[in-house]
Design a protein around this motif. Structure first.
Motif, PDB file in Angstrom:
ATOM      1  N   LYS A 175     -38.883 -33.498   1.420  1.00  0.00           N
ATOM      2  CA  LYS A 175     -37.924 -34.577   1.196  1.00  0.00           C
ATOM      3  C   LYS A 175     -36.822 -34.589   2.256  1.00  0.00           C
ATOM      4  O   LYS A 175     -36.147 -35.603   2.434  1.00  0.00           O
ATOM      5  CB  LYS A 175     -37.288 -34.440  -0.196  1.00  0.00           C
ATOM      6  CG  LYS A 175     -38.253 -34.740  -1.343  1.00  0.00           C
ATOM      7  CD  LYS A 175     -37.519 -34.871  -2.676  1.00  0.00           C
ATOM      8  CE  LYS A 175     -36.857 -33.563  -3.072  1.00  0.00           C
ATOM      9  NZ  LYS A 175     -36.233 -33.653  -4.414  1.00  0.00           N
ATOM     10  N   THR A 176     -36.644 -33.457   2.952  1.00  0.00           N
ATOM     11  CA  THR A 176     -35.584 -33.371   3.961  1.00  0.00           C
ATOM     12  C   THR A 176     -36.095 -33.632   5.374  1.00  0.00           C
ATOM     13  O   THR A 176     -35.315 -33.604   6.324  1.00  0.00           O
ATOM     14  CB  THR A 176     -34.946 -31.969   3.936  1.00  0.00           C
ATOM     15  OG1 THR A 176     -35.899 -30.984   4.397  1.00  0.00           O
ATOM     16  CG2 THR A 176     -34.489 -31.608   2.534  1.00  0.00           C
ATOM     17  N   ASP A 196     -37.233 -35.275   8.846  1.00  0.00           N
ATOM     18  CA  ASP A 196     -36.782 -36.470   9.552  1.00  0.00           C
ATOM     19  C   ASP A 196     -37.939 -37.199  10.232  1.00  0.00           C
ATOM     20  O   ASP A 196     -37.739 -38.177  10.939  1.00  0.00           O
ATOM     21  CB  ASP A 196     -35.713 -36.114  10.601  1.00  0.00           C
ATOM     22  CG  ASP A 196     -36.197 -35.034  11.568  1.00  0.00           C
ATOM     23  OD1 ASP A 196     -37.399 -34.706  11.542  1.00  0.00           O
ATOM     24  OD2 ASP A 196     -35.374 -34.538  12.349  1.00  0.00           O
TER      25      ASP A 196
END
Length: 468
Positions: free
Chosen positions: A239-240, A242
């Motif tokens: 989810k983190t 980029d």
């Protein structure tokens, strides 16, 4: 209350650097305990230096002291420097391509086309990679595909483990069940004096079983993650990221994007051509992808400075994962400098020679499985073990073809599990997946492959797989 809360804390898996340094320390301690020994090396087929199985002698101990233990890490870094810099360059190059927006736009197009049938990508792509592993030993060559497949897998509702597994487990299954890999089957059969690529029919069946097992395992896992993303071991980290596509704001696939994607496809095509026809390896592939980054940056209108900046961003994000390859290599440095590598080889092979033929065949298989944790190179393991295993097979009434098969399985199965496998650790670095999470996920598949390998070695021995 405080003691109770502490007791409820979950055990935290040590960092991979900690795990590797503990293993290196254990090996260093063994250099004080285990007798040192050496085999003589002689020139074998194709000019390779191979072990003379009758030449083992004990030598004076050369224990690795505390400073030698610490020194093994920089020495390991130096020995695998080209792999470390390969990770930096490939990772940086794909960061440049990513910055152009071409991958995001291209994968956005794929997500629209595959809507509702996303899991079909898994068996199709895994079979393609497995053929690469089975035919020309595709291993390091898979690395450039990993960032692409990880991004695609997440965009299609899976996770980064699924994306990395499609590449690593696909090529790994083909490598393990190879029917004409010149770097493993070819080298081993040459040393064992077997006709090149003999036993093809049996190996084709082995290949089919290995890829079916791996594909089924990943297909089922991907379905679970698609249904409930929280089941992924990488759920919080993914989810983190980029480099994840936002499907609600997909970019338009422009002409510049198409050209960049064509550059990427052409690069991969040149990679395959160069590997097959010119024997390209790490340095040539690194140069190829550096060229891809430069052209993509200019076509994608990043400019020279923008290309350089994104190259640096990609490299810096992979520093921790790239350097772990050098830490893993320190294990082999200690074993070699302490002169106990050959002692381990001699001890295990001596134990196998006293077993009944069926147990000897399985003993060879177990020996090769253990050896691969120390010598992860396919051709290197063949050069180390087959000069001993081939004559040993004659002594214990096991066919040499079965001995080669035992080597093939032992060499291939753990390549996408053991931290001493340089290209595998490089792949995890590119996928940004910690080894401990990957190991926890893939261990059931590895154990099933080991069990399948044992069954197939038993079958090969029972049918006296030949020609001899």
């Amino acid at each position: 209350m405080e003691m109770s809360s502490k007791a409820k804390k979950k055990f935290k898996v040590p960092h991979v650097y900690v795990i590797l340094m503990i293993i290196v320390a254990i090996c260093a301690i063994f250099t004080y305990i285990a007798p040192a020994g050496e085999y003589a090396r002689v020139e074998g087929p194709g000019g390779r230096m191979i072990v003379d199985p009758t030449s083992f002698t004990y030598v004076d101990r050369a224990p690795v002291n505390l400073f030698g233990y610490l020194l093994s890490v920089p020495k390991g870094m130096a020995e695998v420097a080209e792999i470390i810099f390969f990770i930096f360059i490939v990772g940086g190059s794909f960061a440049v391509v990513q910055a152009t927006g071409a991958i995001e736009a291209g994968l956005g197009k794929v997500t629209r086309v595959m809507a509702g049938k996303e899991r079909l990508i898994i068996p199709i792509v895994m079979i393609l990679f497995s053929l690469g592993g089975a035919v020309f030993g595709m291993a390091e060559e898979t690395l450039p595909f990993i960032p692409i497949m990880v991004t695609l897998a997440i965009a299609l509702g899976f996770d980064s483990i699924t994306g990395a597994a499609i590449v690593l487990a696909g090529a790994g299954a083909g490598f393990t069940g190879a029917f004409m890999n010149p770097f493993t089957v070819g080298v081993a059969q040459g040393i064992a004096e077997l006709p090149m690529f003999s036993g093809m029919g049996f190996r084709l069946a082995v290949y089919a079983l290995m890829i079916t097992l791996s594909t089924t395992f990943i297909f089922i896992y991907a379905g679970k993650v698609k249904k409930d993303p929280a089941k992924s071991l990488m759920y919080d980290f993914d989810k983190t990221r980029d480099d994840v596509l936002d499907l609600s704001v997909l970019k338009e696939l422009t002409t510049a994007h198409k050209i960049v994607l064509l550059v990427v496809v052409a690069t991969i095509g040149l990679l395959v051509f160069g590997v097959i026809h010119y024997g390209w390896y790490i340095q040539e592939i690194s140069a190829l992808f550096l060229g891809m980054a430069i052209i993509s940056g200019l076509v994608g209108r990043l400019g020279m400075n923008g290309t350089a900046e994104n190259l640096l961003i990609g490299m810096s994000s992979l520093a921790g994962g790239a350097l772990v390859v050098g830490f893993a290599r320190a294990i082999l440095v200690v074993l070699n400098e302490g002169h106990i590598m050959d002692t381990l080889l001699f001890s295990i092979s001596s134990a196998v020679s006293h077993l009944p033929s069926i147990l000897a065949a399985l003993g060879m298989y177990i020996f090769q499985c253990l050896l691969n944790f120390i010598v992860p190179s396919g051709s290197g393991q063949a050069a180390v073990s087959m000069p001993i295993m081939a004559p040993l097979a004659d002594l214990v009434h096991v066919t040499r073809q079965t001995a080669v098969l035992a080597y093939q399985f032992g060499d291939g199965i753990s390549n996408i599990f053991t931290p001493t496998s340089g290209y595998f650790m490089a792949g995890l670095a590119l996928a940004k997946i910690p080894w401990d999470k990957w190991a926890k996920w893939i261990l059931p598949l590895i154990l099933m492959q080991y069990a399948l390998g044992a069954i197939l070695v038993t079958v090969a021995h029972a049918m006296q797989l030949g020609p001899f």
